[in-house]
Every structure is written in C-alpha cells, then in structure tokens.
Design an enzyme around this catalytic site. Sequence first.
Site, PDB file in Angstrom:
ATOM      1  N   ALA A 169       1.045   5.746  -8.373  1.00  0.00           N
ATOM      2  CA  ALA A 169       0.640   4.513  -7.890  1.00  0.00           C
ATOM      3  C   ALA A 169       0.022   4.559  -6.669  1.00  0.00           C
ATOM      4  O   ALA A 169       0.570   4.961  -5.792  1.00  0.00           O
ATOM      5  CB  ALA A 169       1.570   3.156  -8.081  1.00  0.00           C
TER       6      ALA A 169
ATOM      7  N   ASP B  89      -0.839   2.371  -3.945  1.00  0.00           N
ATOM      8  CA  ASP B  89      -0.604   0.709  -3.950  1.00  0.00           C
ATOM      9  C   ASP B  89      -1.399   0.161  -2.979  1.00  0.00           C
ATOM     10  O   ASP B  89      -1.462  -1.173  -3.074  1.00  0.00           O
ATOM     11  CB  ASP B  89       1.005   0.556  -3.489  1.00  0.00           C
TER      12      ASP B  89
ATOM     13  N   GLY C 199      -4.857   1.334  -2.669  1.00  0.00           N
ATOM     14  CA  GLY C 199      -6.250   1.410  -3.452  1.00  0.00           C
ATOM     15  C   GLY C 199      -6.550   0.868  -4.592  1.00  0.00           C
ATOM     16  O   GLY C 199      -7.486   0.527  -4.919  1.00  0.00           O
TER      17      GLY C 199
ATOM     18  N   TYR D  46      -3.859  -1.552  -5.970  1.00  0.00           N
ATOM     19  CA  TYR D  46      -3.461  -2.789  -6.098  1.00  0.00           C
ATOM     20  C   TYR D  46      -3.684  -3.705  -4.782  1.00  0.00           C
ATOM     21  O   TYR D  46      -3.883  -5.036  -5.067  1.00  0.00           O
ATOM     22  CB  TYR D  46      -2.088  -3.081  -6.286  1.00  0.00           C
TER      23      TYR D  46
ATOM     24  N   GLY E 249      -2.931  -6.376   0.638  1.00  0.00           N
ATOM     25  CA  GLY E 249      -3.156  -8.053   1.042  1.00  0.00           C
ATOM     26  C   GLY E 249      -2.773  -8.486  -0.245  1.00  0.00           C
ATOM     27  O   GLY E 249      -1.991  -9.805  -0.341  1.00  0.00           O
TER      28      GLY E 249
ATOM     29  N   ALA F  52       4.501  -4.851  -8.362  1.00  0.00           N
ATOM     30  CA  ALA F  52       5.089  -4.954  -9.615  1.00  0.00           C
ATOM     31  C   ALA F  52       6.563  -4.834  -9.602  1.00  0.00           C
ATOM     32  O   ALA F  52       7.063  -5.600  -8.992  1.00  0.00           O
ATOM     33  CB  ALA F  52       4.478  -3.659 -10.446  1.00  0.00           C
TER      34      ALA F  52
ATOM     35  N   TYR G 279       8.225  -2.400  -7.477  1.00  0.00           N
ATOM     36  CA  TYR G 279       8.830  -2.075  -6.105  1.00  0.00           C
ATOM     37  C   TYR G 279       8.338  -3.217  -5.005  1.00  0.00           C
ATOM     38  O   TYR G 279       7.139  -3.692  -5.459  1.00  0.00           O
ATOM     39  CB  TYR G 279       7.957  -0.761  -5.599  1.00  0.00           C
TER      40      TYR G 279
ATOM     41  N   HIS H  68       7.430   8.871  -2.165  1.00  0.00           N
ATOM     42  CA  HIS H  68       6.550   7.755  -1.484  1.00  0.00           C
ATOM     43  C   HIS H  68       5.699   8.231  -0.422  1.00  0.00           C
ATOM     44  O   HIS H  68       6.294   8.734   0.548  1.00  0.00           O
ATOM     45  CB  HIS H  68       7.494   6.449  -1.276  1.00  0.00           C
TER      46      HIS H  68
ATOM     47  N   ILE I   8     -12.383  10.174  17.402  1.00  0.00           N
ATOM     48  CA  ILE I   8     -11.739  10.792  16.208  1.00  0.00           C
ATOM     49  C   ILE I   8     -10.931   9.740  15.425  1.00  0.00           C
ATOM     50  O   ILE I   8     -10.456   8.692  15.875  1.00  0.00           O
ATOM     51  CB  ILE I   8     -10.958  11.958  16.489  1.00  0.00           C
TER      52      ILE I   8
ATOM     53  N   HIS J 141      12.172  10.475  -3.269  1.00  0.00           N
ATOM     54  CA  HIS J 141      13.303   9.496  -3.802  1.00  0.00           C
ATOM     55  C   HIS J 141      13.994   9.997  -4.788  1.00  0.00           C
ATOM     56  O   HIS J 141      13.368   9.686  -5.822  1.00  0.00           O
ATOM     57  CB  HIS J 141      12.742   8.071  -3.727  1.00  0.00           C
TER      58      HIS J 141
HETATM   59 CO   LIG Z   1      11.482   5.148  -4.570  1.00  0.00          CO
END
Ligand SMILES: [Co+2]
EC number: 1.4.3.-
Lengths: 683, 683
Positions: B321, B323, B325, B327, B330, B405, B407, B460, B613, B623
């Site tokens: 996922a 998360d 880009g 979902y 915001g 979802a 997490y 992650h 830059i 995990h």
């Molecule tokens: Co995890």
Amino acid sequence: MSSLKEINPISTNTENSRFHPLDQLTGDEIMTVAEIVRKGVPNLNIVFNTITLKEPKKELMMSYLGWDTTKPRITKIEREALVVALEKPSMKCYEALVSLDNGQLKRFEHIPDVQPILTMDEMFEVEELVAKDPRVQAECRELGIEDMSCVFSDPWAIARHVTYKGRSKRMMQALMYMRTCEDDNQYAHPLDFVPIIDLGLMKVVDIERIKPRDSKFTRPTIPLEKHNFLPEFVGEENFRKDIKPIIVQQPEGVSFKVKGTEIDWQKWNMKISMNYREGLVIHNVSYQDGAEKRPLFYRISLSEMVVPYADPFTPHNRKHAFDVGEYGLGLCTNTLTLGCDCLGSIYYFDATFNDHNGKPFHVPNAICLHEEDAGILFKHTDYRNGRAHAVRSRRLVISQIVTVANYDYGLYYYFYQDGSFQYEVKATGELNTHVLAEDETPGPYGVMVAPQINAQYHQHFFTMRIDPMVDGANNSICKVDTQRVPHATGHPNNMYGNGFYSESTILKDTAEGQQTANYETARFWKIINENRIHPYSKGPVGWKIVSNHHTPLFAQDDSVVGQRAGFAKKALWVTPYNENQIFAGGFYCNQSDGDDNVEHWVKDVQSIQNKDIVLWYTFGVTHLPRVEDFPVMPVEMCGFSMKPCNFFMANPGIDVPPTNKGINHSKLASKEKENKAACCTKL
Amino acid sequence: MSSLKEINPISTNTENSRFHPLDQLTGDEIMTVAEIVRKGVPNLNIVFNTITLKEPKKELMMSYLGWDTTKPRITKIEREALVVALEKPSMKCYEALVSLDNGQLKRFEHIPDVQPILTMDEMFEVEELVAKDPRVQAECRELGIEDMSCVFSDPWAIARHVTYKGRSKRMMQALMYMRTCEDDNQYAHPLDFVPIIDLGLMKVVDIERIKPRDSKFTRPTIPLEKHNFLPEFVGEENFRKDIKPIIVQQPEGVSFKVKGTEIDWQKWNMKISMNYREGLVIHNVSYQDGAEKRPLFYRISLSEMVVPYADPFTPHNRKHAFDVGEYGLGLCTNTLTLGCDCLGSIYYFDATFNDHNGKPFHVPNAICLHEEDAGILFKHTDYRNGRAHAVRSRRLVISQIVTVANYDYGLYYYFYQDGSFQYEVKATGELNTHVLAEDETPGPYGVMVAPQINAQYHQHFFTMRIDPMVDGANNSICKVDTQRVPHATGHPNNMYGNGFYSESTILKDTAEGQQTANYETARFWKIINENRIHPYSKGPVGWKIVSNHHTPLFAQDDSVVGQRAGFAKKALWVTPYNENQIFAGGFYCNQSDGDDNVEHWVKDVQSIQNKDIVLWYTFGVTHLPRVEDFPVMPVEMCGFSMKPCNFFMANPGIDVPPTNKGINHSKLASKEKENKAACCTKL
Ligand SMILES: [Co+2]
Ligand SMILES: [Co+2]
C-alpha cells in the site's frame, strides 16, 4: 554526585524492623558493619571504600520468592554486608563479609592487585591536594593565575597509564579548569596540564603538559570568555516570558502501590533497590496474566558504562570513563527536586551509602517514582461508520539522575500497560573540554564550540545486565534476522520479487552468544523459554529486546580501552548465570586491564541454551558535539526496550479503559482564550 | 479515514475574507471550482477526484515571505485550484487549473495513461458492489455465509496486476472478511478470495482464490472465534479498575499563538496546512535567533509511504500500500476527540476536502495543536556544592491520526525549545490478516496470531520531502561518517588504539545524493549552508538529520514494489528543487509502474551543491507481528529528528526559565496518601 550539604549522618537508634532480603543497608547497619570490621582487624589502618548489602544467593531468593517450587520455601535469608576497605597508606585492598544477623565477621581477606571504585571522599581530597601542590601552582602562575581559589579540578580515574600502569598504586589524574567567578562554568576555561596523583602517597607525582599541535605557540593562553547557563549569568530578565505553566495532577491519587521498595502497578510487580555501584536496580519483575503471575526478569541493571574519547594523543587517550565501575551510579546520584526534576504526583525513595569512616551518608529523594501519560496506547477507527476506539497509554517511571563530574545522566526505567518495558538514558550536563592554542584546531577529533574550546568526539556505551526469568529460570536467546528470499524476481518462488522472510536461530553457547547489531537484516534478539510453547504462534514464548541505538566501538580491538571495555565490542553477550559476574567491566574495574570482564568470561565456551542465563546488552551513541551542546547540553537520548513477543494470548492492554475530557479535564485552548473562531478555522 | 457521519456539506455563503496564499480551499471555494469546471466542459460526464489548492510557485512565495530580498516584495499571489477529474465510464483522467481570483478555467487537459488517487466514495461504492456480486455471493455461500450483510471488504489499490496491468483501466482489489455480529473485528475472520474490480465498468471482473499451501484442504474454513477489543466485547466489568486519572491543565492558557494557520511558539514560526494527499504540511519554518529571524525549512511533509508485504505468492505480492499516493493522508484523516486522542489544552484545526460531486466535506478537529512537557531539557549539578540547574523541556505537538483501512497512523510533528525538531509515526490499528487452512502454517513469511490467522511480515516506509531553507535558499548536503583511525594500536598516531575521527563529505550531484544508512560509521547527514560559516566551528552552519529507524527494503531491486517504490531503496535522495516533484512515488502513484518517482528523477545527474535542493528522507520499520499486536496493535513508533548543528552560537535553550512545584503544583504522592513513612523510606 550528591552534594556535601546532603551528607547528613542519620540516627543511630537500633531498628527492629524486619527486612526484605533485597533491602539495602540502613545507616545503622552501615555503622554496625563498620564497627564489626574495625573490631575484627584492630591493627589495620583502614578506610572504608564501600559497605553494601551482599545480595543473597539467587537460589535462595528463588525459593524465597516462590519462583523455585522444587524445594521447600525459604522464608528467612541471612542478611550479610560486603565491605571493601583500603589499608592506609599502602592502599592494599581488603574484602570483608559481615553477618548482620549475628554480628559476625565471616571473611576478611586481602585482594591482591586490584583497586576498588573511587569515592566522593577521594574526589574532594584530590581536588584539595592538587590546588595546594607547588608544581601545580607554578603551572598556574605561568598561565597567569595567582589565586588558586579560582582553580578547579575534576579528578578522573587514571585508566591505564603508560608510566603508572598496573594496580599496585592507587592513582588518579586531574583535569584542570579555572573559574572567573563563583559558579562560573569552568569548562569554558580549561587548563593545559594534567596532574597525576598517587592516592597512597597523597601526592601529585607528575604533571603532564598538553602541547598544542601544529601551532606556533608552545602553550595556549586560558580562554577567559564566559559561557554560562546558570540563571544569574543568563539573567532572569533575559528568560523567555512566553511559556505558560503545564500542571499535571492526580487528584484521586496515583495508580501504583508501594510496600517498602516493592511496587505494584497495572499487573506489574517488582522490587527496586539502589546500590553504590549500579544505582537503581530492578529486581524480581513479574506480570499478572489472568490468574497466572508470570515471572519475567530476575534482575535488571546498568552494569557498566564507558565513554571513550576519539583523540589518540596523550593524555586524551586516557579519557574513557567507566561511570559505573570507577565512580558508581549510586555514589553519584542526585537528590531530586519536586516540580523540577520530577513533574506531577511523585513518590520518592531515599538512598544511603557510606563514607570513608564507615559513617552513613543519606541521599534524600534519590529515586523518583511516578506515572506519566504516554500518548495513545492503541487506536482503530472503522472508516465505514467512524466507530473509533482509542486508549491512552500510561507508563510507570522509575528514575534517578547522576552527576559524574562534567556529565549528567538521567536514567529512566519505564513500564507500560501493553506489557512493554523501556530503558532510556538522557545524557546532559557539560561537555568535557580541552583548551586549544589560538591558532590550533581540533583536527578530525573534535569541534570548537567556542574560541579555543575543543569539545572532543566521544562515544557513550551503556551495558545492561539482564538476568531473565521468562516463565522460569531456564531461558534461551534467539537471534532473528530478516532477509530477501534468495530467488531473483521471476523465479516461481519469488515471481514479483517482493519475497522476504525472517529466520530465528537459537544461540547455543557463549561463542554464538556474542552478537553484533545488523542493520542489513533488521536483527533483534528474543529471550525465549523453550519449555513453554505458545498455542498460537507454535513457537516458544518470548520477550523481544530491541535497541535503535547500537553503535560500533571505534577504538581498536586491542586498544587499551578495547581491552578494558571489552563489553562494548558487541551488542550482546550471553553467559550462563554466575553469581560473581555482575559488572560487565569487572568488579574491580578501576585501573583494570581487562582480565575480569565479560569478554574474558566467555573465552571458555559454555552452553547457554535452556539454561539460567544472563544477557549483557549494550547500546550507546557516538557523540560528535555541536556548538549547541555548549555551555550545557540539551538531553541526548538513547536506550532499549523489551516487549512480549508471542508471550501473551493477545494485546495485554485491551482491558485498559478509555478516558475522556470528563475524566481528564482536557479543554479547548481556543475556548480558554474565548476565541470563538478557533474551532471552525478552515485550512 | 473520516467517517461518513462527519461528511457534512458546509455553508455556501460567499466569504469575503482574504487568504494567505497557502490557505487551503474553503468549502465554498471547492464548490465554486467544481462549478467553473463543469461549466467549462459541459459535455463531459465527469466526477471530481480531487479539488485542491494549487500551491503558489516557490519563487513567488519566497518574495511574499520576504525570504527573497533580491526582488520587490510580492504582497498578493493569484489563488488557483488544481482539479483532477475522471470521465465516466472511460475513467479517463483530466487535470484542470482554475483561477479563484477571476473564476477562469485556465487549463483543462486529458492526462493519458494515469490513474489518480482512490477516494472515499470509491471505497464505499466498491464494498457495496462486491457484496452484491453473484460470484462473490457464490464464494461466500460455499464458505457457509448466506447473509451478505456479514461480509465486508477492504478495497485496496490493485498495485500492478499481472492481468490488469497498465493504467488504461481503473482497478481495485477487495480483501474480504466477515463479521459475526455488529462491530465485530473482521480481521479475525478473513476470507480466502480476492475480487478484482473494474471501476469503469463498476463490476467484479475476476475472483482470485488463495489456495492453502502444503495442506490437505483445498479451502480453509472461516475461523469464527471472535477476537475483539471494543468495550462492548471486552466488557466494561473487565476493565482495569486501578488506573487513576492524570489531569493536564494550563490554567494560564497555552504558550502558542495562532493566526489563521500560522503558529508562533517559543521563537519558532511556521504555517501549517492539510491537503488531501500529504495530510499535514509544515510550511515556512523560521526561528527567531536574537534579532535575526532565520529561515530553516520551506516545506516539510510526509511525501509517500509504502507497506510491502513479505509473502511472495499471489495475491499477497500485490499488498504494498502507498498510503499517501493511493489513499491520501488528508482523505483518511480522523476527527480527533478531546481528552482521548488529545490530552490537555488543545487547539483544533478543521479540514475540508471534496467528494465526487464536487461538494465539500468537512472534517472537524482534523489537526491537534498542543504543548507537552517533555521531561528535562538539560541539567547539570556541580558535585562540589550540589548547585544544580535543571530546566524542563516543552514541546509543541502538531498532529493528525489517519485510518487507512486496517491500519491507523498517528503522525506527530514536534518542535522543541533547544531548536530541535522531531517527526514521529505511531503505527496502530489492525494487522492485515490472511486465513490459513487448519493444517497450514504461515511459512517464514508471517506468524499465527490466533488459530488460522496469519499476520504476514511487512515493512513500513515513510518518505519525507524536506525542502530546506537553512539561512537561505541555497543549501548543500554533507554526509558524516565516523571511523577508526587507520593505524594499528602502537602506531605513533594511535599509540593506545583509541583514535577515531569523523569525516564530512559534501554531496555534489544527484548520483552522490543517493545515500544508504551505515550503522558501521554511525552515518548521518547535515543540511548546510556553505555561504555562512559558523565563527566557532569554522564550518558551514548546518542542521543535522538523524533517524534511528532506517531499515533496508527487502524486496528485490527489480521487483514490482521495488520499481514502484524506488524511493524506499535509499535512506536519502537529494534533488534540485523542481516544482513538479512533490510526491516521492509520483503524482499519479495509483497503478504506477515507477516512471515518475524519485529514483527516476535522479537518472540524469544534476548538481545539488549550494543549490535550492530537496531531500527525500526515508525511515521505517520491519514489522514482524507478534500475537500481542492482535486484535489491536499497541503503537509502534518510528521517526526522525533534525537538530541545529553548529548553527546557533550556543545551546538555544539556555534562556528557558526553570520551573518548580509552586508553578506546576507537583506534589508528593506519599503525602496525598497520608503515608508519612514514604518520604523517608530507606532502600
Ligand atoms: Co505493521
Ligand atoms: Co557525550
């Protein structure tokens, strides 16, 4: 270190209270023990180095605690004191064992070729001696100092000196500073010479000049610019005015229960103590898991520290302080202040140590016990309907703060409601500084934090001794490494290339028990009990140990510090339990040469699988000082944590009740300011 | 994600307020923009994907802020909205640019071969669609489920599907679960098949069955054992009764000042915003250093995330996922609750996004702003006389919590009084689970957290976009490595073997700007300004960036996830500023193949020294779930920090006033309990 002002002998009235076997000696007991020893060896001119509780043998304690059910339970254990004394002026070292139950001197013996820990008395004696020494005075005069009351020295352990090596003589070195006025920060005015002191002779036996490198000067002048942080220097008128109080209160009381030094909190139970050496020790940790009280750890402490400095040239090479074994985290502990060191509802424990004369000195508020809110413990929202459940995390904090000359360390043990444990070191205080000539640079070994003030690079290593008891005395250690699946993308077992897996390896013996950190495999270790298999994971129940603060020892393996601080060479060593192995750098760490440390103990390969084992776990930081660390260092944190890992049957914190603003009186800041727009400000 | 209940269209009254150029669109503006686009392309059947502020060009903002003094100051910047829309049913993607100043549709164009972010509307539509699909119903029936109201699906991005690859079709995959009752934890009852959905056709086009491995079963049964954490399941009668409230109050008000979304606190000044994608963004950070207001950072945000799973077999390989880009942090943000998510005196900011119809939806309390006590900031005691000075640390916390979802992530920006900055991610919520047959094991890719429940290993990664502005627009990056002195013990330059040194290397171009973590050299990076030399350190002023949470991407470099999430392969990438490069995984990240991400951008070697830059800095965790992470995960933390490093002339916190129990009402816990013995308990 505790201040002289706090050294008040406590009452000598006999106490009738009964002790827990791990209760430290009272002031009365210290005096009694000193008296017994003196009477036992009336012809020796001794000073007392340390007088401390001799912790009972583990096998006795295991029975006393009910953790060993194979033997009849022991309810009384003989109370003994261990004494280390020095004969004057030979500085020969003696050990004595005294029974407090019958007042008997059970053992008194000369321990050849060792030097015990340095004491507060010696720190003060040396500083006085140095200031009175004619050669020191001559050095100072040459630097332009006539008034010796401006001259201060931080007496340091000698490490292993090229001339005064070995341990037949008790030696110190003094790092020299001046102050331009009372309470001035001396680290802004370092001097360029190091007196070497023989504590037997009580004499400065040598003075080493630190020569400027690549400089046109033969001697640096003393930098006189003040760099201070105390309020009278900063000026209260210059303090920030815009910081509003935060008030932390527990009007219904605290959630922990204290009985003597036993603590009950949120299913955790433990006993604490503070000794002269390791400072705060956590004993006999267990966790109430439903109807079962499960033992976790027999004993946890900071066993040793070392702070090696980078600069390879004399005398800097001798700067590698063993703050536990040379100075003592108990002896150096602060009296903590309510509302300043500790915020909220605070429970304090005092501590008592001995001075040279065998008199007790008492440190009030040596240990702080309190609770803290620690943010969210867990939260989940069902995005479908917004049903959310969030629970706040509470932690129990048991802490002390020590001052070891320039450095100060806050040492914090944390217990959480999800069954996890954390240890955190907050390094603060003052950088050790070295004076440069006006045209000199620190080279690649340090940074100038002010003109002529070189803050040398160094490392801080903290070696924990963890005596685990995960569901029983016999535990094993497994190493967990995560790796890519060994098949290229497109292989039938790694078609899309994402595959990775983790591998657990049980460490069989003290050779395998020597472990380095491995960032490449996200390595961590688990303390497991192979005799108890988790019904879900199908593996042994375990406890995971993790630090994000491993750093390599940059000294050479065969360097002086590498030999003395062998413990810092590995992230983890595992040894079979041995009652004489408590300090990773050896019991007699001062002036040691590495013949009694954990690296030495593992030379004979011994089994560590499914045995009563001990972990020596090291974390630390490589500290390249910043200008912003001067004249006082903002806290720099490091530490480690342990977490249940397939030990409980679920998240052990799911019975923590949620809280809300009705309970904790949280408020809208905007309402307090009567700013009505605030709650609907749009982004 | 915010709940449906919270989606309340806000008032459409015209606002006359003037905006800061970085103020996000109001609800009215969103509606206005939608109307302008609809009128501009009346013949297209479009749904609105995102309607968001087009942030002004940096060069304009630099002048507006007074940070570029080479040109006349701009006081007004045209306010523009960027619109992404999809044509139905082709799912062709269009971009529109609308001027809010004159109501003009400035640009409207078809963007070929991309798929924009997934939206809340699509999540709900897909779940409904899946439940009504006859083939899904047949699958469920075979598993024994007749009542489709028990069946739930988490619609996920499709990643890159072997059959439905490319971006011509807008696709999703649905991870299937059931609930045994209302609000039951569905992750305890995963189903063994994955419907594939075509969002253009609005149809389930395929169903993939997850076959048991090394099992005698062709299909697992559904595990029906409940594993819940919501209070009604745990039972309030089972809650811990022994946790007393902690009340945190600021009766004199908070120490920060808010004006719109500009925040002033303890010499820090910044502007915040929240967009659909990155969530909370920190803009225009500066620090008041004496009389000089020094710019530090132009913009900081969490630019992209990826969570790749370990199991190499289909369909698990598609679980990675993005998360941010895919979902949107915001779109997924929670409404925060006072006293629960946030403790103390809290200032909330709301957020507003758009739905498919171009109507605004409002998320109240989307951002929490408050202060926290953060322990001691610094302390030093002179052991000679006990003179101690300790100051408590205060931090400003700006945070949001997102639900993607299963997490949930708490995302916390911290600012401290010693000039340091920290970003912390707290991962919590629910593990993604996969059902096993009764005789199946997770293999080396996961752990069973309950019978038949496989919690797969995963990682992650969090990639920050940091646009620095350290004392000016032109900055450089230097790498700092610490190493042993290259001389054996006994060599004249390393006589005692302790020598080590640090080496700084300025990164010249985008090839050198690709940096991996190196534990062996305690590597970190500094953002420096070569145009300003620190008078003490003699080097460029700088800002140090440190994470203790680097972990390697274990997927193969050429894996699907390796291509799509190239940003996660390095700890740091440095690029010259480019206004089109905001998202490390590409603007159109959904269904992407890696042709527009940071790895791609650096293929042409470009200079990054003493230039405007941008840093792409990645930290994360590997995990390996524990049983204790189920049925809800205790927070797992990772993050990074930035600190001034030879930037200020001293510790910038020395003017922080000390506090005391008179100010903060700290109390003895023992007195509250009227336990007189407590304050003199001996150890
Ligand atoms: Co995890
Ligand atoms: Co340090």
